[in-house]
Scaffold this active site. Structure first.
Site, PDB file in Angstrom:
ATOM      1  N   CYS A  12     -17.837  29.377  38.999  1.00  0.00           N
ATOM      2  CA  CYS A  12     -19.042  29.478  39.807  1.00  0.00           C
ATOM      3  C   CYS A  12     -19.274  30.910  40.234  1.00  0.00           C
ATOM      4  O   CYS A  12     -18.464  31.794  39.990  1.00  0.00           O
ATOM      5  CB  CYS A  12     -18.911  28.623  41.057  1.00  0.00           C
ATOM      6  SG  CYS A  12     -18.576  26.894  40.693  1.00  0.00           S
ATOM      7  N   GLY A  38     -23.029  29.931  36.266  1.00  0.00           N
ATOM      8  CA  GLY A  38     -23.256  28.513  36.517  1.00  0.00           C
ATOM      9  C   GLY A  38     -24.719  28.167  36.488  1.00  0.00           C
ATOM     10  O   GLY A  38     -25.521  28.841  37.124  1.00  0.00           O
ATOM     11  N   ASN A 112     -15.426  29.323  44.708  1.00  0.00           N
ATOM     12  CA  ASN A 112     -15.320  29.558  43.270  1.00  0.00           C
ATOM     13  C   ASN A 112     -13.851  29.445  42.896  1.00  0.00           C
ATOM     14  O   ASN A 112     -13.007  30.098  43.506  1.00  0.00           O
ATOM     15  CB  ASN A 112     -15.849  30.962  42.928  1.00  0.00           C
ATOM     16  CG  ASN A 112     -15.598  31.348  41.483  1.00  0.00           C
ATOM     17  OD1 ASN A 112     -15.534  30.486  40.607  1.00  0.00           O
ATOM     18  ND2 ASN A 112     -15.450  32.631  41.235  1.00  0.00           N
ATOM     19  N   GLY A 113     -13.545  28.599  41.923  1.00  0.00           N
ATOM     20  CA  GLY A 113     -12.151  28.438  41.510  1.00  0.00           C
ATOM     21  C   GLY A 113     -11.790  26.971  41.447  1.00  0.00           C
ATOM     22  O   GLY A 113     -12.659  26.118  41.312  1.00  0.00           O
ATOM     23  N   CYS A 246      -7.940  36.694  36.423  1.00  0.00           N
ATOM     24  CA  CYS A 246      -8.228  35.938  35.201  1.00  0.00           C
ATOM     25  C   CYS A 246      -8.638  36.877  34.057  1.00  0.00           C
ATOM     26  O   CYS A 246      -9.629  37.599  34.147  1.00  0.00           O
ATOM     27  CB  CYS A 246      -9.356  34.959  35.475  1.00  0.00           C
ATOM     28  SG  CYS A 246      -9.993  34.156  34.005  1.00  0.00           S
ATOM     29  N   TYR A 252     -14.763  37.100  28.527  1.00  0.00           N
ATOM     30  CA  TYR A 252     -15.938  36.274  28.284  1.00  0.00           C
ATOM     31  C   TYR A 252     -16.837  36.066  29.491  1.00  0.00           C
ATOM     32  O   TYR A 252     -18.055  36.132  29.370  1.00  0.00           O
ATOM     33  CB  TYR A 252     -15.493  34.893  27.752  1.00  0.00           C
ATOM     34  CG  TYR A 252     -16.572  33.857  27.847  1.00  0.00           C
ATOM     35  CD1 TYR A 252     -17.658  33.892  26.966  1.00  0.00           C
ATOM     36  CD2 TYR A 252     -16.554  32.868  28.833  1.00  0.00           C
ATOM     37  CE1 TYR A 252     -18.676  32.969  27.073  1.00  0.00           C
ATOM     38  CE2 TYR A 252     -17.582  31.946  28.937  1.00  0.00           C
ATOM     39  CZ  TYR A 252     -18.640  32.000  28.049  1.00  0.00           C
ATOM     40  OH  TYR A 252     -19.651  31.108  28.158  1.00  0.00           O
ATOM     41  N   SER A 293     -21.785  37.421  23.981  1.00  0.00           N
ATOM     42  CA  SER A 293     -20.459  37.747  24.503  1.00  0.00           C
ATOM     43  C   SER A 293     -19.566  38.473  23.497  1.00  0.00           C
ATOM     44  O   SER A 293     -18.592  39.106  23.879  1.00  0.00           O
ATOM     45  CB  SER A 293     -19.774  36.478  25.011  1.00  0.00           C
ATOM     46  OG  SER A 293     -19.878  35.457  24.046  1.00  0.00           O
ATOM     47  N   ASP A 355     -16.116  37.557  17.683  1.00  0.00           N
ATOM     48  CA  ASP A 355     -16.469  36.737  18.853  1.00  0.00           C
ATOM     49  C   ASP A 355     -15.377  36.896  19.899  1.00  0.00           C
ATOM     50  O   ASP A 355     -14.273  37.366  19.602  1.00  0.00           O
ATOM     51  CB  ASP A 355     -16.662  35.268  18.468  1.00  0.00           C
ATOM     52  CG  ASP A 355     -17.532  34.524  19.497  1.00  0.00           C
ATOM     53  OD1 ASP A 355     -17.954  35.135  20.499  1.00  0.00           O
ATOM     54  OD2 ASP A 355     -17.784  33.328  19.286  1.00  0.00           O
ATOM     55  N   ASP A 356     -15.695  36.501  21.134  1.00  0.00           N
ATOM     56  CA  ASP A 356     -14.749  36.733  22.227  1.00  0.00           C
ATOM     57  C   ASP A 356     -13.606  35.740  22.253  1.00  0.00           C
ATOM     58  O   ASP A 356     -12.486  36.085  22.614  1.00  0.00           O
ATOM     59  CB  ASP A 356     -15.495  36.696  23.567  1.00  0.00           C
ATOM     60  CG  ASP A 356     -16.205  35.382  23.783  1.00  0.00           C
ATOM     61  OD1 ASP A 356     -15.623  34.483  24.391  1.00  0.00           O
ATOM     62  OD2 ASP A 356     -17.342  35.228  23.294  1.00  0.00           O
ATOM     63  N   CYS A 447      -3.774  37.245  34.844  1.00  0.00           N
ATOM     64  CA  CYS A 447      -3.329  35.910  34.441  1.00  0.00           C
ATOM     65  C   CYS A 447      -3.496  35.797  32.928  1.00  0.00           C
ATOM     66  O   CYS A 447      -4.522  36.177  32.373  1.00  0.00           O
ATOM     67  CB  CYS A 447      -4.154  34.827  35.122  1.00  0.00           C
ATOM     68  SG  CYS A 447      -3.742  33.159  34.556  1.00  0.00           S
TER      69      CYS A 447
HETATM   70  P1  5GP Z   1     -15.851  27.000  20.796  1.00  0.00           P
HETATM   71  O1  5GP Z   1     -17.108  26.845  20.044  1.00  0.00           O
HETATM   72  O2  5GP Z   1     -14.726  27.548  19.993  1.00  0.00           O
HETATM   73  O3  5GP Z   1     -15.496  25.699  21.485  1.00  0.00           O
HETATM   74  O4  5GP Z   1     -16.118  27.987  22.006  1.00  0.00           O
HETATM   75  C1  5GP Z   1     -16.050  29.380  21.878  1.00  0.00           C
HETATM   76  C2  5GP Z   1     -17.396  30.006  22.096  1.00  0.00           C
HETATM   77  O5  5GP Z   1     -17.972  29.462  23.269  1.00  0.00           O
HETATM   78  C3  5GP Z   1     -17.358  31.507  22.280  1.00  0.00           C
HETATM   79  O6  5GP Z   1     -18.443  32.058  21.573  1.00  0.00           O
HETATM   80  C4  5GP Z   1     -17.570  31.716  23.780  1.00  0.00           C
HETATM   81  O7  5GP Z   1     -18.340  32.879  23.998  1.00  0.00           O
HETATM   82  C5  5GP Z   1     -18.297  30.465  24.208  1.00  0.00           C
HETATM   83  N1  5GP Z   1     -17.934  29.854  25.509  1.00  0.00           N
HETATM   84  C6  5GP Z   1     -18.786  29.102  26.268  1.00  0.00           C
HETATM   85  N2  5GP Z   1     -18.191  28.664  27.376  1.00  0.00           N
HETATM   86  C7  5GP Z   1     -16.912  29.112  27.366  1.00  0.00           C
HETATM   87  C8  5GP Z   1     -15.798  28.983  28.278  1.00  0.00           C
HETATM   88  O8  5GP Z   1     -15.877  28.382  29.339  1.00  0.00           O
HETATM   89  N3  5GP Z   1     -14.658  29.597  27.902  1.00  0.00           N
HETATM   90  C9  5GP Z   1     -14.548  30.302  26.748  1.00  0.00           C
HETATM   91  N4  5GP Z   1     -13.382  30.850  26.449  1.00  0.00           N
HETATM   92  N5  5GP Z   1     -15.567  30.439  25.879  1.00  0.00           N
HETATM   93  C10 5GP Z   1     -16.737  29.863  26.168  1.00  0.00           C
HETATM   94 FE1  SF4 Z   2      -8.247  32.822  33.275  1.00  0.00          FE
HETATM   95 FE2  SF4 Z   2      -5.669  32.269  33.688  1.00  0.00          FE
HETATM   96 FE3  SF4 Z   2      -7.480  30.320  33.447  1.00  0.00          FE
HETATM   97 FE4  SF4 Z   2      -6.776  31.753  31.321  1.00  0.00          FE
HETATM   98  S1  SF4 Z   2      -5.454  30.386  32.512  1.00  0.00           S
HETATM   99  S2  SF4 Z   2      -8.852  31.177  31.897  1.00  0.00           S
HETATM  100  S3  SF4 Z   2      -6.521  33.759  32.223  1.00  0.00           S
HETATM  101  S4  SF4 Z   2      -7.363  31.857  35.073  1.00  0.00           S
HETATM  102 MG    MG Z   3     -20.033  33.451  22.813  1.00  0.00          MG
END
Ligand code: 5GP
Ligand code: SF4
Ligand code: MG
Length: 470
Positions: A12, A38, A112-113, A246, A252, A293, A355-356, A447
């Site tokens: 959030c 959000g 948030n969290g 985090c 991302y 991203s 991609d991220d 983290c």
């Molecule tokens: P996937 O399609 O592999 O499930 O998700 C990865 C893609 O979703 C990446 O392009 C990332 O930018 C986007 N994405 C959307 N929401 C999230 C999120 O909450 N966490 C992460 N790590 N990626 C997300």
């Molecule tokens: Fe972020 Fe830690 Fe959660 Fe990974 S486990 S998404 S680094 S807070």
């Molecule tokens: Mg993305």
């Protein structure tokens, strides 16, 4: 994509201001700049003539706070929130800030969290007669504060916070003061600024910039700020044993124009891309990012590898959430409308696609196919973070291990599944090095639990227990 991902956690955005004649309007702009954190619901509570007034709803900031509604909102202080899906369900009652009117006091709260021992605390509190109005874990702190009886509010907040485990940035407001708290590990970002004589607090520095506030500093792990008409005081309610920002905030979640602990997010992402080039040099003709991203890391990879950066994928900005349809075929159509390959750039080319992150693998799979259909001869996928093998219990939407493709499959298996010619993830060490935080220790105050399984807090929730058993 966001609305399609389901999970038990939430991520959030928070915004708060104390001592400004137009607190409502400033909060509106602040929340608008945090919208990426959000999209499910948003709200603000204003302090006005000794009273707290709440206004909130489901939807985007511009949808909830219409011009008409804004005309009726005013105050000298406010806290606001944008909400991303659901710890325990969506719905109006879970949209924050939550407002509590007790006989002796009123209090608004935004969080948030994710509190990992919320279920245990809830069961305890209900056993003692508490009645919860929402299903979100945020409310637990309100009950803990009430239970503190009639002693000084700050003392009751400090006591309440000491029972919580997990990740939390809290804004708490009464008609006479605002409290700002950060969990002892500092898992979520939160910054303090000044706008004229007014104090401003926001999840990301981009919100400070948007409202024209001057950045003062980030909130420290275990810190409690008290802001009122006299000024600001700070104290530590807990000692920080392991600073753990985090990593996904850099990778991302945060906006590229924000700074976290002094590091610009775009620059961090670009450095992650450069590090990818150190770890894996591909022979290719063009580098493209997956918008938005993946773009910063793609620029970094191109710069370090010498392969030209191109716009191989285009994002249509006018695809609203209404295009996220329930059926699979309509959803595929929605994705096509959202993202298009630029045929003239990728046709006949060996393409590096950056991609991220990969969560379930669905995004990468679709885009690899899209690029190949547009004539790319090879598609090499580079991910600017390590494989997400473990669920996050701290508020990012990767809570279900079943959904995490890297928890179940090897890199080679994932490569095959997404149809790429090669697939490379960044190493954990490379990630830490590239972000370049200046804190002591192996993790540099970050983290990394979703990558390496080393959770910085105690573990409590049912999800965690299930996960450990599995
Ligand atoms: P996937 O399609 O592999 O499930 O998700 C990865 C893609 O979703 C990446 O392009 C990332 O930018 C986007 N994405 C959307 N929401 C999230 C999120 O909450 N966490 C992460 N790590 N990626 C997300
Ligand atoms: Fe972020 Fe830690 Fe959660 Fe990974 S486990 S998404 S680094 S807070
Ligand atoms: Mg993305």
């Amino acid at each position: 994509m966001l609305a399609e991902l389901k999970g038990l956690n939430e991520e959030c955005g928070l915004f708060g201001i104390w001592g400004h004649p137009d607190a409502a309007q400033v909060t509106y702009y602040g929340l608008h700049s945090l919208q990426h954190r959000g999209q499910e619901g948003t709200g603000m509570v204003l302090a006005q003539d000794g009273k707290l007034i709440s206004s909130k709803g489901e939807g985007l900031v511009t949808e909830v706070f219409t011009e008409e509604k804004m005309q009726n909102l005013s105050g000298n202080a406010a806290i606001g929130h944008v909400r991303y899906t659901t710890a325990g369900g969506g719905g109006y009652e879970n949209v924050q800030p939550l407002l509590f009117n007790f006989q002796s006091e009123s209090m608004a709260m935004a969080h948030n969290g994710n509190i990992v021992n919320a279920d245990q605390l809830k069961a305890q509190l209900e056993g003692q007669g508490s009645i919860f109005h929402s299903t979100s874990d945020t409310e637990v702190l309100a009950h803990l504060i009430r239970k503190g009886g009639f002693s000084e509010l700050k003392q009751r907040i400090t006591n309440g916070l000491s029972s919580l485990k997990g990740a939390y940035a809290y804004l708490i407001m009464t008609d006479s003061e605002m409290f700002v708290a950060m969990d002892p590990n500092g898992l979520r970002p939160l910054s303090l600024g000044m706008l004229g004589d007014a104090y401003v607090v926001a999840s990301e520095t981009c919100a400070l910039d948007i409202v024209g506030a001057e950045f003062l500093r980030d909130i420290e792990p275990g810190e409690l700020l008290v802001i009122n008409d006299e000024g600001i005081t700070s104290e530590r309610f807990a000692t920080c044993s392991q600073r753990s920002m985090c990593t996904m905030e850099y990778v991302y979640f945060s906006r590229p124009d924000s700074n976290i602990d002094g590091i610009n997010v775009h620059t961090a992402r670009k450095n992650l891309g450069k590090q990818l080039a150190v770890e894996k040099l591909i022979e290719a003709d063009v580098v493209t990012g997956v918008p938005d991203s993946g773009n910063s890391a793609a620029i970094g990879y191109a710069e370090a590898s010498g392969i030209p950066y191109e716009m191989g994928l285009l994002k249509n900005r006018y695809v609203g959430r209404t295009f996220i349809q329930p059926s699979q075929s309509l959803r595929e159509q929605g994705v096509k409308m959202k993202l298009s390959p630029v045929r003239g750039v990728v046709e006949g080319k060996r393409v590096v696609m950056v991609d991220d992150s990969i969560v379930r693998g669905t995004t990468s799979k679709r885009i690899v196919r899209m690029l190949k259909e547009a004539g790319a001869t090879e598609v090499h996928v580079l991910i600017s973070s390590p494989p997400i093998k473990n669920p996050c219990f701290y508020g990012i939407d990767t809570s279900d291990k079943e959904e995490l493709i890297a928890a179940k499959k090897s890199v080679e298996e994932i490569r095959e599944l997404i149809g790429a010619d090669s697939l490379t993830f960044l190493s954990v060490e490379g990630t830490v090095e590239a972000i370049g935080r200046q804190f002591e220790g192996e993790n540099r105050g970050q983290c990394l639990a979703c990558f390496n399984g080393k959770y910085p807090t105690e573990i409590f929730s049912d999800q965690e227990i299930d996960f450990i058993k599995s």
